[in-house]
Design a protein around this motif. Sequence first.
Motif, PDB file in Angstrom:
ATOM      1  N   ARG A 289       6.774  -3.400   1.715  1.00 30.85           N
ATOM      2  CA  ARG A 289       5.776  -4.179   0.993  1.00 30.85           C
ATOM      3  C   ARG A 289       4.359  -3.729   1.353  1.00 30.85           C
ATOM      4  O   ARG A 289       3.472  -3.669   0.490  1.00 30.85           O
ATOM      5  N   ALA A 290       4.146  -3.391   2.626  1.00 28.61           N
ATOM      6  CA  ALA A 290       2.823  -2.908   3.039  1.00 28.61           C
ATOM      7  C   ALA A 290       2.467  -1.619   2.315  1.00 28.61           C
ATOM      8  O   ALA A 290       1.351  -1.458   1.787  1.00 28.61           O
ATOM      9  N   LEU A 291       3.413  -0.675   2.266  1.00 27.58           N
ATOM     10  CA  LEU A 291       3.161   0.610   1.618  1.00 27.58           C
ATOM     11  C   LEU A 291       2.859   0.422   0.130  1.00 27.58           C
ATOM     12  O   LEU A 291       1.898   1.002  -0.397  1.00 27.58           O
ATOM     13  N   LEU A 292       3.658  -0.386  -0.551  1.00 28.00           N
ATOM     14  CA  LEU A 292       3.484  -0.535  -1.995  1.00 28.00           C
ATOM     15  C   LEU A 292       2.178  -1.261  -2.325  1.00 28.00           C
ATOM     16  O   LEU A 292       1.506  -0.926  -3.311  1.00 28.00           O
ATOM     17  N   HIS A 293       1.783  -2.223  -1.491  1.00 26.18           N
ATOM     18  CA  HIS A 293       0.509  -2.895  -1.741  1.00 26.18           C
ATOM     19  C   HIS A 293      -0.684  -1.986  -1.404  1.00 26.18           C
ATOM     20  O   HIS A 293      -1.742  -2.087  -2.042  1.00 26.18           O
ATOM     21  N   GLU A 294      -0.532  -1.096  -0.447  1.00 24.87           N
ATOM     22  CA  GLU A 294      -1.568  -0.089  -0.185  1.00 24.87           C
ATOM     23  C   GLU A 294      -1.806   0.755  -1.427  1.00 24.87           C
ATOM     24  O   GLU A 294      -2.946   1.021  -1.815  1.00 24.87           O
ATOM     25  N   ARG A 295      -0.712   1.185  -2.039  1.00 25.79           N
ATOM     26  CA  ARG A 295      -0.846   2.050  -3.214  1.00 25.79           C
ATOM     27  C   ARG A 295      -1.389   1.276  -4.407  1.00 25.79           C
ATOM     28  O   ARG A 295      -2.088   1.846  -5.261  1.00 25.79           O
ATOM     29  N   LEU A 296      -1.073  -0.006  -4.484  1.00 28.55           N
ATOM     30  CA  LEU A 296      -1.677  -0.838  -5.520  1.00 28.55           C
ATOM     31  C   LEU A 296      -3.187  -0.962  -5.273  1.00 28.55           C
ATOM     32  O   LEU A 296      -3.993  -0.888  -6.214  1.00 28.55           O
ATOM     33  N   ALA A 297      -3.572  -1.130  -4.009  1.00 29.02           N
ATOM     34  CA  ALA A 297      -5.001  -1.192  -3.666  1.00 29.02           C
ATOM     35  C   ALA A 297      -5.711   0.081  -4.096  1.00 29.02           C
ATOM     36  O   ALA A 297      -6.834   0.046  -4.628  1.00 29.02           O
ATOM     37  N   TRP A 298      -5.068   1.219  -3.864  1.00 32.83           N
ATOM     38  CA  TRP A 298      -5.662   2.500  -4.240  1.00 32.83           C
ATOM     39  C   TRP A 298      -5.870   2.581  -5.756  1.00 32.83           C
ATOM     40  O   TRP A 298      -6.931   3.020  -6.237  1.00 32.83           O
ATOM     41  N   ALA A 299      -4.882   2.131  -6.524  1.00 32.35           N
ATOM     42  CA  ALA A 299      -5.010   2.151  -7.976  1.00 32.35           C
ATOM     43  C   ALA A 299      -6.183   1.286  -8.424  1.00 32.35           C
ATOM     44  O   ALA A 299      -6.958   1.668  -9.317  1.00 32.35           O
ATOM     45  N   TYR A 300      -6.330   0.121  -7.818  1.00 33.20           N
ATOM     46  CA  TYR A 300      -7.458  -0.753  -8.149  1.00 33.20           C
ATOM     47  C   TYR A 300      -8.789  -0.100  -7.773  1.00 33.20           C
ATOM     48  O   TYR A 300      -9.776  -0.182  -8.518  1.00 33.20           O
ATOM     49  N   ALA A 301      -8.829   0.554  -6.594  1.00 31.96           N
ATOM     50  CA  ALA A 301     -10.085   1.159  -6.138  1.00 31.96           C
ATOM     51  C   ALA A 301     -10.525   2.279  -7.063  1.00 31.96           C
ATOM     52  O   ALA A 301     -11.716   2.377  -7.414  1.00 31.96           O
ATOM     53  N   VAL A 302      -9.589   3.140  -7.467  1.00 30.03           N
ATOM     54  CA  VAL A 302      -9.931   4.242  -8.367  1.00 30.03           C
ATOM     55  C   VAL A 302     -10.451   3.699  -9.695  1.00 30.03           C
ATOM     56  O   VAL A 302     -11.320   4.300 -10.335  1.00 30.03           O
ATOM     57  N   ALA A 303      -9.936   2.533 -10.100  1.00 28.21           N
ATOM     58  CA  ALA A 303     -10.385   1.910 -11.350  1.00 28.21           C
ATOM     59  C   ALA A 303     -11.683   1.125 -11.178  1.00 28.21           C
ATOM     60  O   ALA A 303     -12.206   0.572 -12.140  1.00 28.21           O
ATOM     61  N   GLY A 304     -12.209   1.051  -9.937  1.00 26.73           N
ATOM     62  CA  GLY A 304     -13.485   0.376  -9.705  1.00 26.73           C
ATOM     63  C   GLY A 304     -13.396  -1.131  -9.669  1.00 26.73           C
ATOM     64  O   GLY A 304     -14.328  -1.810 -10.103  1.00 26.73           O
ATOM     65  N   SER A 307     -12.575  -6.618  -6.014  1.00 27.53           N
ATOM     66  CA  SER A 307     -11.890  -7.865  -5.633  1.00 27.53           C
ATOM     67  C   SER A 307     -10.383  -7.666  -5.604  1.00 27.53           C
ATOM     68  O   SER A 307      -9.692  -8.104  -4.670  1.00 27.53           O
ATOM     69  N   GLU A 308      -9.860  -7.007  -6.622  1.00 25.84           N
ATOM     70  CA  GLU A 308      -8.418  -6.737  -6.679  1.00 25.84           C
ATOM     71  C   GLU A 308      -7.995  -5.803  -5.540  1.00 25.84           C
ATOM     72  O   GLU A 308      -6.920  -5.966  -4.947  1.00 25.84           O
ATOM     73  N   THR A 309      -8.863  -4.832  -5.232  1.00 26.79           N
ATOM     74  CA  THR A 309      -8.575  -3.919  -4.121  1.00 26.79           C
ATOM     75  C   THR A 309      -8.443  -4.688  -2.819  1.00 26.79           C
ATOM     76  O   THR A 309      -7.495  -4.486  -2.053  1.00 26.79           O
ATOM     77  N   GLU A 310      -9.393  -5.576  -2.572  1.00 29.55           N
ATOM     78  CA  GLU A 310      -9.376  -6.332  -1.322  1.00 29.55           C
ATOM     79  C   GLU A 310      -8.143  -7.229  -1.219  1.00 29.55           C
ATOM     80  O   GLU A 310      -7.548  -7.362  -0.149  1.00 29.55           O
ATOM     81  N   ARG A 311      -7.724  -7.823  -2.326  1.00 27.45           N
ATOM     82  CA  ARG A 311      -6.528  -8.671  -2.299  1.00 27.45           C
ATOM     83  C   ARG A 311      -5.287  -7.852  -1.967  1.00 27.45           C
ATOM     84  O   ARG A 311      -4.440  -8.293  -1.189  1.00 27.45           O
ATOM     85  N   ALA A 312      -5.184  -6.672  -2.554  1.00 27.80           N
ATOM     86  CA  ALA A 312      -4.012  -5.832  -2.292  1.00 27.80           C
ATOM     87  C   ALA A 312      -4.000  -5.345  -0.846  1.00 27.80           C
ATOM     88  O   ALA A 312      -2.944  -5.305  -0.197  1.00 27.80           O
ATOM     89  N   LEU A 313      -5.171  -4.979  -0.310  1.00 28.21           N
ATOM     90  CA  LEU A 313      -5.238  -4.557   1.097  1.00 28.21           C
ATOM     91  C   LEU A 313      -4.871  -5.714   2.028  1.00 28.21           C
ATOM     92  O   LEU A 313      -4.193  -5.521   3.045  1.00 28.21           O
TER      93      LEU A 313
END
Length: 444
Positions: A289-304, A307-313
């Motif tokens: 779950r940690a790994l998959l949420h990290e990658r979700l955070a990355w997707a949010y960050a690249v999209a700018g 808030s979504e990035t911080e929640r996923a991290l």
Amino acid sequence: MTGYEPPTALPRELLDHAGMSAAIAAHDFGEVFRLARSEAGISYSKIAAECDIKPERVGALARGLGSVTTFEKIAQIADALRIPGAALGLAPRKWETPDTPRRELPLPARATATDRDGDEVRRREFIKASAGAGLAVGMPDLTRPVTGRRVSKEFPQQLRERTARLRRLDDVLGGGDTYRVYLGEYQATKALLRDCTYTEETGRSLLSVLAEQAQQAGWAAFDGGKHHDATSLYEDSHTAAVEARDAALAGNALAFLAYQAVNGDRAAGIQIAARSCATAGPDAAPGVRALLHERLAWAYAVAGLPSETERALSAAESALDEIDGSLQPDWVAWVDHNELQIMSGRCWTELRRPLRAVPTLESALAKYEDTHARDKSLYLSWLAASYLTAGEVEQSAKATSRALDLSAGVASVRPRQRLAPVLRRLSDHRALPEVAEVLEKARV
């Protein structure tokens, strides 16, 4: 035999070639044949005739399909290509003379004691030379795992342990060196599933291992710049994982696909990354779950999307906090709080938040060993980018220089791809001595 010089005899300078030396040491005859054609102009048809191998078989070996394992055929190849016996673990051949150079599993010439970071260069070259034969981690021979044509119920676990040990090659080598190894493992397991018999339970276990191997081969393809191959392998992995009812691996296959997609279609990348978390589900191991949420955070960050990035991290950190010493899948063993710090720093760099990115990356990279040369050079590229955003040009040049040093000789396209935009931004400051020096290093 001593009076005959075959038309396929390798020139002495080609025997000294670093890639040829490594291929010979690893008994990777497909790579030997490929280099013989590309570097010396020796055609596959001539090799086929001298080695008594069908021409299509020579071509298949050169493409990384199959291997040569019998003593008789190895000896025949040695004689046809004039490879000294000692280089292949054989006795001296009849055609060898007293002045025939001895080449006993040599390391490439560039791995010398005077190299910068010499110990790590030698370590990489030694492992690289061994990787083609799967020898670098001292694994048992699993090439004949079945009695007759039936796979035992114990074998999938043995194969999974082998896969875990081979994964360690990725710690020190790039995908350009490991892809053929990982692809060969995947193809061998696929052949077992096709050609052998087993119980339904054993079949599901084999499919789970196949999914894991496809992800590792896909990652090496991605790292080596073979993006089409990577996508195909990730999709195959997802299919196998779903059939095996392995939700965690199915989710991870989607996370890999999201990591690729976000560089083009950011919305699709986010959608696939979110689906990967949902597929693994809340009952997946904390590390997964940690790994998959990290990658979700990355997707949010690249999209700018900060808030979504911080929640996923935050979700990734909460999952890591749940790890209490219980067993996690080996393929998430590298995910820990320090790695999460690095991902956080990468995300804040993408979001152009240097006041958050720089201290996070500096702290995490201080604990990160140089032995992980490819990964550390990549992470330094984000640090260099954040320094530039903060206006710290000299510090950016210093981080870039270190990244260039670490990535030298690593068979991965990603460090230079990541550093290219940083170097372009630095070129606006070429009047500074530190910048001029790093730009010249990059050029050379």
